[in-house]
Design a protein around this motif. Structure first.
Motif, PDB file in Angstrom:
ATOM      1  N   ALA A   8       5.001  14.242   8.956  1.00 14.70           N
ATOM      2  CA  ALA A   8       3.624  14.291   9.453  1.00 14.70           C
ATOM      3  C   ALA A   8       2.726  15.083   8.507  1.00 14.70           C
ATOM      4  O   ALA A   8       1.593  14.673   8.204  1.00 14.70           O
ATOM      5  N   ARG A   9       3.225  16.205   8.032  1.00 16.86           N
ATOM      6  CA  ARG A   9       2.435  17.011   7.103  1.00 16.86           C
ATOM      7  C   ARG A   9       2.225  16.266   5.790  1.00 16.86           C
ATOM      8  O   ARG A   9       1.129  16.293   5.218  1.00 16.86           O
ATOM      9  N   PRO A 399       9.122   9.999  17.056  1.00 17.09           N
ATOM     10  CA  PRO A 399      10.044  10.011  15.915  1.00 17.09           C
ATOM     11  C   PRO A 399       9.700   8.910  14.907  1.00 17.09           C
ATOM     12  O   PRO A 399       8.822   8.077  15.138  1.00 17.09           O
ATOM     13  N   GLY A 400      10.406   8.913  13.797  1.00 14.27           N
ATOM     14  CA  GLY A 400      10.265   7.839  12.814  1.00 14.27           C
ATOM     15  C   GLY A 400       8.999   7.892  12.000  1.00 14.27           C
ATOM     16  O   GLY A 400       8.478   6.847  11.583  1.00 14.27           O
ATOM     17  N   LEU A 401       8.479   9.065  11.732  1.00 15.80           N
ATOM     18  CA  LEU A 401       7.221   9.178  10.981  1.00 15.80           C
ATOM     19  C   LEU A 401       7.379   8.867   9.494  1.00 15.80           C
ATOM     20  O   LEU A 401       6.389   8.741   8.780  1.00 15.80           O
ATOM     21  N   VAL A 402       8.630   8.727   9.048  1.00 12.34           N
ATOM     22  CA  VAL A 402       8.847   8.337   7.654  1.00 12.34           C
ATOM     23  C   VAL A 402       8.306   6.927   7.402  1.00 12.34           C
ATOM     24  O   VAL A 402       7.811   6.623   6.306  1.00 12.34           O
ATOM     25  N   VAL A 403       8.361   6.058   8.408  1.00 13.44           N
ATOM     26  CA  VAL A 403       7.905   4.675   8.244  1.00 13.44           C
ATOM     27  C   VAL A 403       6.403   4.618   7.932  1.00 13.44           C
ATOM     28  O   VAL A 403       5.997   4.004   6.933  1.00 13.44           O
ATOM     29  N   PRO A 404       5.507   5.245   8.744  1.00 18.40           N
ATOM     30  CA  PRO A 404       4.093   5.223   8.362  1.00 18.40           C
ATOM     31  C   PRO A 404       3.815   5.980   7.067  1.00 18.40           C
ATOM     32  O   PRO A 404       2.863   5.649   6.358  1.00 18.40           O
ATOM     33  N   LEU A 405       4.648   6.963   6.731  1.00 15.32           N
ATOM     34  CA  LEU A 405       4.474   7.668   5.469  1.00 15.32           C
ATOM     35  C   LEU A 405       4.626   6.701   4.297  1.00 15.32           C
ATOM     36  O   LEU A 405       3.793   6.682   3.378  1.00 15.32           O
ATOM     37  N   PHE A 407       4.434   3.367   4.482  1.00 12.55           N
ATOM     38  CA  PHE A 407       3.431   2.305   4.600  1.00 12.55           C
ATOM     39  C   PHE A 407       2.083   2.746   4.045  1.00 12.55           C
ATOM     40  O   PHE A 407       1.453   2.030   3.250  1.00 12.55           O
ATOM     41  N   PHE A 408       1.622   3.922   4.461  1.00 12.83           N
ATOM     42  CA  PHE A 408       0.313   4.380   4.000  1.00 12.83           C
ATOM     43  C   PHE A 408       0.338   4.754   2.521  1.00 12.83           C
ATOM     44  O   PHE A 408      -0.674   4.622   1.832  1.00 12.83           O
ATOM     45  N   GLY A 409       1.489   5.203   2.033  1.00 11.67           N
ATOM     46  CA  GLY A 409       1.590   5.451   0.601  1.00 11.67           C
ATOM     47  C   GLY A 409       1.352   4.183  -0.193  1.00 11.67           C
ATOM     48  O   GLY A 409       0.608   4.175  -1.181  1.00 11.67           O
ATOM     49  N   ALA A 410       1.970   3.084   0.239  1.00 11.97           N
ATOM     50  CA  ALA A 410       1.765   1.802  -0.424  1.00 11.97           C
ATOM     51  C   ALA A 410       0.321   1.320  -0.264  1.00 11.97           C
ATOM     52  O   ALA A 410      -0.279   0.764  -1.192  1.00 11.97           O
ATOM     53  N   LEU A 411      -0.255   1.537   0.915  1.00 12.91           N
ATOM     54  CA  LEU A 411      -1.630   1.123   1.158  1.00 12.91           C
ATOM     55  C   LEU A 411      -2.603   1.845   0.233  1.00 12.91           C
ATOM     56  O   LEU A 411      -3.495   1.229  -0.352  1.00 12.91           O
ATOM     57  N   TYR A 412      -2.414   3.149   0.073  1.00  6.68           N
ATOM     58  CA  TYR A 412      -3.318   3.912  -0.775  1.00  6.68           C
ATOM     59  C   TYR A 412      -3.185   3.507  -2.239  1.00  6.68           C
ATOM     60  O   TYR A 412      -4.177   3.466  -2.979  1.00  6.68           O
ATOM     61  N   LEU A 413      -1.973   3.207  -2.672  1.00  6.72           N
ATOM     62  CA  LEU A 413      -1.805   2.728  -4.043  1.00  6.72           C
ATOM     63  C   LEU A 413      -2.526   1.398  -4.240  1.00  6.72           C
ATOM     64  O   LEU A 413      -3.167   1.171  -5.273  1.00  6.72           O
ATOM     65  N   PHE A 414      -2.429   0.518  -3.239  1.00  7.84           N
ATOM     66  CA  PHE A 414      -3.121  -0.770  -3.318  1.00  7.84           C
ATOM     67  C   PHE A 414      -4.638  -0.585  -3.360  1.00  7.84           C
ATOM     68  O   PHE A 414      -5.334  -1.203  -4.179  1.00  7.84           O
ATOM     69  N   LEU A 415      -5.155   0.269  -2.481  1.00  7.18           N
ATOM     70  CA  LEU A 415      -6.596   0.513  -2.465  1.00  7.18           C
ATOM     71  C   LEU A 415      -7.080   1.126  -3.774  1.00  7.18           C
ATOM     72  O   LEU A 415      -8.146   0.768  -4.283  1.00  7.18           O
TER      73      LEU A 415
END
Length: 460
Positions: A8-9, A399-405, A407-415
């Motif tokens: 989360a952090r 739980p499972g916050l690694v998944v959005p981590l 996903f959003f990492g890939a999204l920010y690279l794309f943007l």
């Protein structure tokens, strides 16, 4: 293994680190744009008109992406940290409401500015630009004040574990925020000015007589250089406030493990947590006490004054502070050099060494901002609200916050890739050749009769 708290952090840090670039440009670039338009209206200089339109296009692209990333950040604040929002919402809710108003004002007047070239009078169009400048700065001020409250919470009493007697105005006018605001605004103007100046300095090294790049370089250098000269002053005031209100944070980024009278200022070094000291650091005797309290023998609080479990991650905070300090000092030094060149020669574009220095220092402003926010946020740990609520108490139980981590990492690279591509093809491309009068007529139609001083050069 990554825990949910760390995920989360990390996700919040990644989102903030991505968004802050666009937020900073949204503060600084409108000022450059308005200065260029004001110069064109005052002098009829067609190069300044072309420059204004180029910067307006760039601002539109960056503002759109910043709005998306800011919206994501807002959702994450509520979804990742529900404990914080439930507890602090009644206190900082007013600040977020005002920030939303400032954001919508900026968006509305940016639209008016972009689509008002043939529909508004020159004075009204320039006025719309000034509103964009002011609303962008106001949005940043409110966000920084809210963040300052997390560092030095005020404006409430705690009764049975819940806030009561809430005064949102007092909360906003907290001591940390009041010192963070000028430092953040100056950093935004310095970072944007240096980045833009560096881009045009690179082009001037290849084409030193290009009037478009000369004009852009001059405006960006003026804004970025002046802001960089005042940054050490605002940083010094903020450090003094931190020493008073957040001594453990100051001890972490200064590498001050022991409470000490006549504390030295330390450059470099590697924190040794087991031994409680900073190895291999270069020490300037009495300098830290003198800088913080104007007394070389003043006592500086060390990390030993707080329990070990309340220490922030010293290595991260210390490293980020050193990066911020080195970047800021470099920008200030280059600004002083530029001021000396301008005073002696009346021009900066004829010095290849200075142009090369601007290319090298172009990204340092954004690097310093990322490092500075790392110091601010990580240095407050383990608290999300200093002394009131721990970060672990505020995180979502999902739980499972690694998944959005991921996903959003890939999204920010794309943007980021999309932004670079759009800016290169839409903003960096050379415009088709146009006469100065045609350029003016396309902007204003018959609303303004500007004396044509010559044919504008094609910026490359």
């Amino acid at each position: 293994m990554i825990t949910d708290l760390l995920a989360a952090r990390s996700l919040m840090a990644m989102s903030l680190g991505f968004h802050i670039i666009f937020a900073v440009v949204g503060i600084g670039l409108p000022l450059l744009m308005v200065i260029a338009e004001w110069r064109w209206l005052r002098t009829g200089d067609e190069v300044s008109l072309t420059l204004t339109q180029r910067w307006a296009k760039g601002l539109a692209v960056l503002f759109a992406v910043g709005a998306v990333s800011g919206t994501v950040l807002s959702f994450q604040l509520g979804l990742l940290w529900p404990g914080f929002m439930a507890w602090a919402g009644p206190i900082v809710g007013l600040a977020f409401s005002i920030e939303g108003f400032a954001f919508f004002t900026e968006a509305i007047f940016l639209g008016i500015y972009l689509y008002g070239w043939r529909r508004l009078s020159p004075a009204a169009h320039l006025g719309a630009g000034f509103v964009v400048v002011l609303s962008g700065a106001a949005s940043a001020v409110i966000v920084v004040l809210a963040n300052g409250w997390m560092n030095t919470p005020r404006g409430f009493r705690v009764l049975d574990g819940h806030p009561t007697d809430i005064d949102p105005v007092t909360a906003m006018l907290n001591p940390s925020g009041l010192f963070q605001v000028p430092h953040m605004l100056l950093a935004a103007y310095a970072a944007t000015g240096f980045a833009v100046a560096g881009i045009h300095a690179f082009r001037l090294l290849r084409d030193p007589d290009n009037p478009f790049h000369q004009r852009a370089f001059a405006v960006a250098c003026a804004v970025g250089g002046v802001a960089a000269l005042f940054l050490p002053v605002s940083g010094d005031l903020l450090a003094k406030a931190t020493a008073e209100h957040q001594p453990s944070k100051l001890a972490a980024f200064e590498g001050q493990f022991s409470t000490e009278s006549g504390a030295p200022f330390r450059l470099g070094g590697i924190p040794d947590l087991d031994q409680g000291r900073l190895r291999y650091a270069v020490e300037i005797p009495y300098a830290l006490s003198l800088m913080l309290y104007l007394d070389p023998y003043a006592t500086v609080t060390g990390l030993d004054a707080v329990p070990r479990e309340e220490w922030p991650p010293v290595g991260v905070v210390r490293t980020a502070f050193q990066i911020m300090l080195l970047a800021g000092v470099s920008m200030t030094a280059v600004s002083l050099w530029g001021g000396w060149l301008w005073w002696r020669r009346g021009s900066l574009v004829r010095s290849r060494r200075f142009l090369q220095a601007m290319v090298v220092t172009a990204p340092l402003g954004f690097l310093a901002i990322e490092a500075g926010w790392t110091v601010t946020e990580v240095g407050r740990q383990p608290w999300i609200i200093a002394g009131v609520m721990r970060t672990a108490e505020a995180v979502t139980p999902m739980p499972g916050l690694v998944v959005p981590l991921v996903f959003f990492g890939a999204l920010y690279l794309f943007l980021a890739a999309v932004v670079v591509w759009v800016l290169f093809h839409q903003i960096g491309a050379s415009p088709a050749g146009k006469s100065a009068r045609r350029n003016t007529e396309e902007a204003w139609g018959d609303a303004l009769a500007v004396p044509v001083v010559g044919v504008a050069e094609k910026p490359e």
